[in-house]
Design a protein around this motif. Structure first.
Motif, short mmCIF file in Angstrom:
data_model
loop_
_atom_site.label_atom_id
_atom_site.label_comp_id
_atom_site.label_asym_id
_atom_site.label_seq_id
_atom_site.Cartn_x
_atom_site.Cartn_y
_atom_site.Cartn_z
N LEU A 207 0.84 -1.20 0.00
CA LEU A 207 0.00 0.00 0.00
C LEU A 207 0.87 1.25 0.00
CD1 LEU A 207 -2.74 1.42 0.23
CD2 LEU A 207 -2.59 1.14 2.70
N VAL A 208 1.88 1.25 0.85
CA VAL A 208 2.85 2.35 0.83
C VAL A 208 4.23 1.73 0.88
CG1 VAL A 208 1.42 4.10 1.92
CG2 VAL A 208 2.65 2.50 3.34
N PRO A 209 5.19 2.36 0.20
CA PRO A 209 6.55 1.85 0.27
C PRO A 209 7.05 1.93 1.71
CG PRO A 209 6.36 3.63 -1.34
CD PRO A 209 5.07 3.57 -0.61
N LEU A 210 7.93 1.04 2.06
CA LEU A 210 8.47 1.08 3.43
C LEU A 210 9.37 2.28 3.58
CD1 LEU A 210 9.20 -2.66 4.14
CD2 LEU A 210 7.47 -1.22 5.19
N ILE A 211 9.27 2.88 4.76
CA ILE A 211 10.08 4.06 5.05
C ILE A 211 11.19 3.61 5.99
CG2 ILE A 211 10.03 6.22 6.36
CD1 ILE A 211 8.71 6.67 3.87
N SER A 212 12.40 4.02 5.69
CA SER A 212 13.47 3.62 6.59
C SER A 212 13.32 4.39 7.89
CB SER A 212 14.83 3.90 5.96
OG SER A 212 15.05 5.28 5.94
N LYS A 213 13.72 3.76 8.97
CA LYS A 213 13.51 4.35 10.30
C LYS A 213 14.24 5.69 10.47
CE LYS A 213 10.74 1.68 12.60
NZ LYS A 213 9.63 2.10 11.76
N ASP A 214 15.27 5.90 9.65
CA ASP A 214 16.00 7.17 9.81
C ASP A 214 15.70 8.16 8.69
OD1 ASP A 214 17.13 5.40 8.12
OD2 ASP A 214 19.21 5.94 8.54
N HIS A 215 14.49 8.04 8.13
CA HIS A 215 14.05 9.03 7.14
C HIS A 215 14.07 10.41 7.80
CE1 HIS A 215 11.46 11.21 4.37
NE2 HIS A 215 11.69 10.26 3.48
N PRO A 216 14.68 11.40 7.15
CA PRO A 216 14.86 12.69 7.82
C PRO A 216 13.56 13.34 8.28
CG PRO A 216 15.46 12.80 5.49
CD PRO A 216 15.30 11.37 5.83
N SER A 217 12.46 13.16 7.53
CA SER A 217 11.27 13.88 7.97
C SER A 217 10.30 13.00 8.76
CB SER A 217 10.56 14.53 6.77
OG SER A 217 10.62 13.72 5.65
N LEU A 218 10.77 11.84 9.18
CA LEU A 218 9.87 10.97 9.94
C LEU A 218 9.71 11.47 11.37
CD1 LEU A 218 8.18 8.42 10.06
CD2 LEU A 218 10.22 7.12 10.55
N LYS A 219 10.83 11.92 11.91
CA LYS A 219 10.79 12.35 13.30
C LYS A 219 10.56 13.86 13.36
CE LYS A 219 12.29 10.45 17.47
NZ LYS A 219 10.85 10.44 17.78
N TYR A 220 9.42 14.24 13.93
CA TYR A 220 9.13 15.67 14.02
C TYR A 220 9.73 16.23 15.30
CZ TYR A 220 5.31 14.74 10.68
OH TYR A 220 4.56 14.38 9.60
N ASN A 221 10.09 17.50 15.23
CA ASN A 221 10.43 18.20 16.46
C ASN A 221 9.18 18.32 17.31
OD1 ASN A 221 13.13 18.77 15.90
ND2 ASN A 221 12.51 20.42 14.53
N ILE A 222 9.32 18.13 18.59
CA ILE A 222 8.15 18.27 19.45
C ILE A 222 8.21 19.59 20.18
CG2 ILE A 222 6.93 17.34 21.45
CD1 ILE A 222 7.75 14.58 20.50
N VAL A 223 7.14 20.35 20.00
CA VAL A 223 7.06 21.65 20.64
C VAL A 223 6.15 21.51 21.85
CG1 VAL A 223 6.28 24.02 20.38
CG2 VAL A 223 7.41 22.87 18.48
N SER A 224 6.67 21.80 23.03
CA SER A 224 5.79 21.75 24.19
C SER A 224 5.42 23.18 24.54
CB SER A 224 6.48 21.09 25.39
OG SER A 224 7.69 20.51 25.00
N GLY A 225 4.16 23.40 24.70
CA GLY A 225 3.72 24.76 25.02
C GLY A 225 3.50 25.55 23.75
N PRO A 226 3.17 26.82 23.92
CA PRO A 226 2.77 27.63 22.77
C PRO A 226 3.95 27.91 21.83
CG PRO A 226 2.96 28.98 24.74
CD PRO A 226 3.11 27.58 25.19
N PRO A 227 3.71 27.91 20.53
CA PRO A 227 4.79 28.22 19.57
C PRO A 227 4.94 29.73 19.38
CG PRO A 227 2.85 27.46 18.41
CD PRO A 227 2.47 27.52 19.85
N SER A 228 5.07 30.46 20.47
CA SER A 228 5.15 31.92 20.38
C SER A 228 6.63 32.35 20.34
CB SER A 228 4.43 32.54 21.56
OG SER A 228 4.81 31.91 22.76
#
Lengths: 567, 472
Positions: free
Chosen positions: B68-89
């Motif tokens: 259904l979808v090609p396999l994505i390697s675990k270290d694909h650069p855009s797989l891991k998002y930065n996590i923002v805690s709190g408001p992005p102000s």
């Protein structure tokens, strides 16, 4: 292999306008090849009326009762005549407008641009100008309160036959709301959800101003997605800011050239757009008709791609859980059986069914007691049952990982607003019973009871009601164009807000009113609405059904079905 | 003559009698054969290859679909998002580190404005969160009407229409007008939302070189010649130019006055996407029309999202009623989608109030932009792309290594380096295979009014340091 008598198209001796609307007889086709045995539990209803596939040896865990009573011949003829008259008058008035005998209200092209190629073809707007405009007051009615069980409408009047509206400054208070998709009653301005959303908006603000992939991935987004995956019983999930865009921006990530999409003919515009944007070949099967789907599947695999005869790379079946205009529920057990047999993938759009169906509110998969892992792509929206906004896609981890990298939404669209996310989290926890109350399961039961009651009463009154017995979307047939406007206005004058729809949202002769039952409706409220509907029904002669059933207490709501709520 | 013919006939009959039996039989067979040939079906190739049920089953058994979808390697650069805690102000906590935000499009700093929050809360208390319906079916709230009026007034146009999702705005507006057979001229650098709108419209698309008016005029002239050849077709072929006010991908602005001239010369309508310039350019933040002093009525349709400067959610289109009103029935993203949550509309209204009350905010933003633009000049190994007054600039590599992924890798290391030192930046993300013309990889530097001089100082020296350490 036996064939259920119910699968045969109705033929009660008289000439039915089958050929005219063309849909009815096939609409209820179900899968013969997979059906081992069928028991027909006739619940005191005409066989012809209920084209239902009941208990296919193990495929269905509960009766699947769906009815689409045929359009009476006389009504069909009168409806066409109605459109004929409207069209003749439309031409006449266009003629008068052209010769400036009648005042023309239509906005005009700018003077300097008169010699440009016209922005609209003249005939494009014929329907809008001459038919829609007459009854335009039935749509876009502005509201000024929570869209809950009752709502307040902004009063408006038109002095020029709906060309412009004037707001009087008054409000119409406490209109019974049978139009909003507020299935579980989470459209609320007080209570836990609203409080939580308020807290989050104080903490986070309302915007995000970036995309998920750049710097708009908030911790609450992740929290909501994890909860969602747990709620749906899948490995992983991803949420998007708009339900429509969830379809139109993610289907292109899943399929492309050399892939085939098999789409139900009544699929929502967003699915159609997504399929089109993907560049795949699209073939359409008859609504909820498993024979038609199987035929397409076989042909596709046997013949491969047109001209080159290369085998298709993959085949994606696209269906919806509840069809919002028909009130029908997808024959999911059969679709899954087919998809397994032919190794196709299944894309299930649960926009209306998530929350609204199933003993645990987990949508159509839960309703049929199936395994969510059998559905490859689970899509749904938060707009309806959760009282929020946006959509989601859920499924295997590989699928979601792929989408996190390749979804158009994740890369280019601003992520979801924090208070909206919080509303989803709180309402979902409530449905799951994780808030420590039984509010969620109570509401699910209430909705099922309301649905059964509302549908039964309408049918007893002699209206033609479409769709599945378990669907909280209840389309009631009006047929004639004049009755669309009349029904909407008469109901509003009785303080009830309903949705009426006609062409092009429905086939031309099948104009209808659509009620959305909510868990927030109390029995008294429904009774009040029903007596008004009955009254207007008599006034406008809407009780078309020839299979009128006797009001009876013999068939009370079957509570047992929803008793096994286990969370 | 007649008797002669009769004679011939008699002779034929005589010959028939005299002929030997085998001859007659042969002729009879031949005649039958001809008749058969005449009436037999035409020869069909596929009939001879008709598959039996058995063969069909085999084919079905054999068919193996792709995943259904090609396999994505675990270290694909855009797989891991930065996590923002709190408001992005202005201050943003990225992956647990509090940074100064140089990445969110919160140009006017309205994201954490107390006034905006207060209005949103008031609206939440009144309406709840969701609307539970599309605009047509009890999903129109009085707040939506107010916002539409306010936007129209703000932009000084006849009408405005709001969408519940910024991306869907232009993507729905284009196919509402331009249909199969119509002609659209688009700038190569157009954003993804426009590209999707073009695709959905199924019109003929002609791309002109970025901001190159000569190239556009060449295409328009070509089209004019084409039109003269086939005037009947030309009479029904609508023509549009679709441009962005300020391009998100290149951070420069379109030459609007020239475009308007071309519009009247070649009778083409202009659609303008202003997501990056609305609330940024012009004395009152009205965008690129105000920046150039172009009469807004000369632009057929302006669309913008309310997710950047306005710091809410959604988008809008504005223009003359003749144009805009059409979308109320034909804009797919408008008709078929649930409407914007009222609290977000209320937030947008309050943001408009702030923008109207204090146009000084736009001057401040412009000053900051110029400051950042100047400060980012001359970083070894990096080049700055964009106009001095653009609030979202691009830092590209001066010399590409030749491979996009290694370029991205280098830029990402700079972003990570800065993140480590409490300056939040981001790479500009694209779907590389889907973009029509992919711009070189870059780091986005977003300017907001909240950034103080020493914040800017810190960020610039951080980037400079990173470049000198990481780029060889």
């Amino acid at each position: 292999m036996t064939e259920s008598p119910a699968s045969k198209p109705a033929s009660n001796g008289e000439v039915c306008p089958h050929a005219r609307n063309g849909l009815k007889p096939e609409r209820n086709g179900f899968l013969k090849s997979l059906q081992q045995q069928s028991r027909h539990r006739d619940r005191d209803r005409d066989e012809e009326e209920v084209h239902a596939a009941l208990h296919h040896g193990g495929l269905y865990n509960r009766p699947f009762l769906e009815s689409f009573e045929e359009t009476p011949m006389l009504v069909a003829v009168l409806t066409y005549m109605g459109y004929g008259i409207l069209t003749v008058f439309g031409y006449l008035r266009d003629f008068l407008r052209h010769w400036k005998i009648e005042r023309c209200h239509i906005a005009r092209e700018k003077e300097e641009q008169k010699d440009f190629v016209p922005l609209y073809q003249d005939f494009e707007n014929f329907y809008t100008r001459n038919l829609y405009m007459r009854i335009r007051d039935n749509w876009n009615r502005p509201i000024c309160s929570v869209p809950g069980a009752k709502m307040d409408l902004v009063d408006r009047v038109s002095h020029d036959y709906n060309w412009t509206f004037e707001y009087t400054g008054r409000t119409v208070k406490a209109v019974i709301n049978l139009g909003s998709y507020n299935y579980l009653g989470f459209a609320e301005n007080t209570g836990r959800c609203a409080d939580a959303a308020a807290e989050v908006s104080i903490a986070y603000g309302v915007g995000v101003a970036s995309t998920r992939q750049e710097i708009g991935n908030l911790d609450i987004h992740e929290e909501m997605e994890n909860l969602l995956a747990r709620f749906l019983g899948v490995e992983s999930a991803m949420a998007f800011g708009m339900g429509f865009a969830t379809n139109s921006m993610n289907i292109p990530a899943l399929t492309g050239k050399g892939c085939l999409i098999l789409s139900d003919e009544l699929n929502h515009a967003s699915l159609v757009l997504g399929a089109r944007l993907s560049g795949s070949t699209i073939r359409v099967f008859k609504h909820n008709n498993m024979q038609s789907l199987e035929k397409l599947l076989r042909e596709a695999i046997v013949h491969g791609q047109p001209r080159t005869h290369r085998p298709w790379k993959k085949i994606l079946i696209m269906v919806e859980g509840i069809y919002s205009m028909e009130g029908s529920i997808v024959r999911l057990p059969e679709v899954i059986a087919l998809k397994r047999r032919y190794r196709a993938y299944l894309y299930l759009d649960e926009a209306h069914s998530i929350g609204a169906l199933g003993p645990r509110g987990r949508g159509v998969v839960d309703h049929f007691g199936l395994d969510p892992r059998d559905v490859d792509v689970m899509m749904g929206t938060f707009t309806k049952s959760f009282g929020a906004a946006g959509g989601y896609i859920a499924g295997k981890r590989e699928l979601i990982d792929y989408l996190r990298c390749h979804s158009h939404s994740a890369v280019y669209a601003t992520s979801m607003s924090p208070p909206v996310v919080e509303q989803i989290i709180t309402s979902m926890k409530c449905i799951m019973g994780e808030d420590g109350t039984t509010i969620g399961s109570d509401r699910i039961r209430q909705l099922a009871q309301n649905t059964a009651y509302f549908r039964r009463r309408l049918r007893e009154m002699g209206f033609i009601i479409y769709g599945n017995d378990d669907s909280p979307v209840v389309p009631m047939m009006l047929y004639m164009p004049a009755k669309i406007g009349a029904f909407g206005r008469e109901m509003l004058s009785r303080n009830i807000g309903v949705v009426v729809v006609g062409f092009p949202a429905t086939p031309i002769i099948e104009s209808r009113a659509r009620f959305c039952v909510s868990a927030a409706h109390s029995r008294e409220l429904l009774d009040q609405a029903l007596s008004a509907i009955s009254e207007v029904g008599d006034l406008l002669q809407l009780k078309y059904s020839r299979h009128r059933i006797q009001p009876s207490g013999a068939r009370p709501f079957d509570d047992g079905v929803y008793e096994d709520v286990d969370d | 003559m007649a008797s002669g013919q009769q004679w011939v006939l008699v002779e034929m009959v005589q010959a028939f009698y005299e002929a030997p039996a085998y001859h007659l039989i042969l002729e009879g067979i031949l005649i039958l054969w001809i008749i058969r040939l005449l009436f037999s079906k035409t020869y069909k190739l596929h009939e001879t290859y008709k598959l039996t049920e058995r063969e069909k089953e085999d084919l079905i058994e054999e068919w193996q679909p792709d995943l259904l979808v090609p396999l994505i390697s675990k270290d694909h650069p855009s797989l891991k998002y930065n996590i923002v805690s709190g408001p992005p102000s202005h201050k943003i906590i990225v992956n647990g580190k509090e940074c100064i935000n140089f990445a969110s499009f919160n140009f006017l700093g309205l994201l954490d404005s107390e006034r905006v929050k207060e209005k949103a809360l008031m609206s939440l208390k009144k309406y709840g969160v969701g609307t539970c319906g599309p605009r047509g079916f009890y999903g129109t709230f009085d707040v939506h009407l107010e916002l539409e009026n306010r936007l129209a007034k703000f932009m000084k146009t006849e009408e405005a229409i709001i969408y519940s999702y910024g991306f869907a705005t232009m993507a729905s507006a284009i196919p509402a007008y331009s249909k199969r057979g119509d002609m659209i001229f688009v700038d190569e650098a157009a954003c993804f939302s426009i590209q999707k709108g073009l695709q959905a419209s199924r019109s003929f698309i002609k791309y002109f070189k970025h901001n190159d008016m000569e190239d556009l005029e060449r295409l328009l002239k070509e089209q004019e010649v084409e039109d003269q050849k086939n005037p009947r077709k030309a009479r029904v072929t609508r023509k549009f130019i679709v441009v962005e006010g300020m391009y998100i991908n290149t951070a420069d602005i379109c030459p609007l006055p020239e475009l308007v001239k071309l519009k009247y010369r070649y009778k083409v309508r202009i659609f303008l996407e202003e997501s990056m310039s609305f609330g940024v350019l012009g004395e009152h933040g009205k965008g690129v029309t105000e920046h150039f002093g172009v009469n807004i009525d000369d632009i057929d349709l302006i669309s913008a999202n309310m997710e950047n400067a306005v710091a809410s959610i959604g988008g809008f289109c504005c223009g003359r009623s003749f144009v805009i009103d059409h979308q109320r029935l034909s804009g797919q993203g408008y008709c078929f989608s649930a409407s914007l949550p009222p609290m977000l509309a209320a937030a947008a209204i309050e943001a408009l109030n702030i923008m109207e009350e204090d146009p000084g905010i736009f001057i401040v933003l412009r000053e900051k932009c110029k400051h950042v633009y100047k400060a980012l000049q001359g970083i070894p190994g990096l080049k700055l792309v964009g106009e001095p007054f653009a609030p979202a600039l691009h830092l590209q590599l001066e010399k590409s290594s030749g491979s996009r992924s290694s370029d991205m890798q280098q830029l990402r290391s700079i972003v990570d380096y800065c993140l480590e030192r409490k300056v939040a930046l981001t790479l500009a993300q694209y779907l590389e295979k889907e973009e029509r013309f992919l711009t070189p990889p870059s780091i986005r530097v977003v300017v907001t009014v909240k950034q103080k001089d020493d914040d800017i100082q810190k960020a610039v020296s951080c980037i400079r340091e990173a470049a000198s350490v990481l780029l060889k």
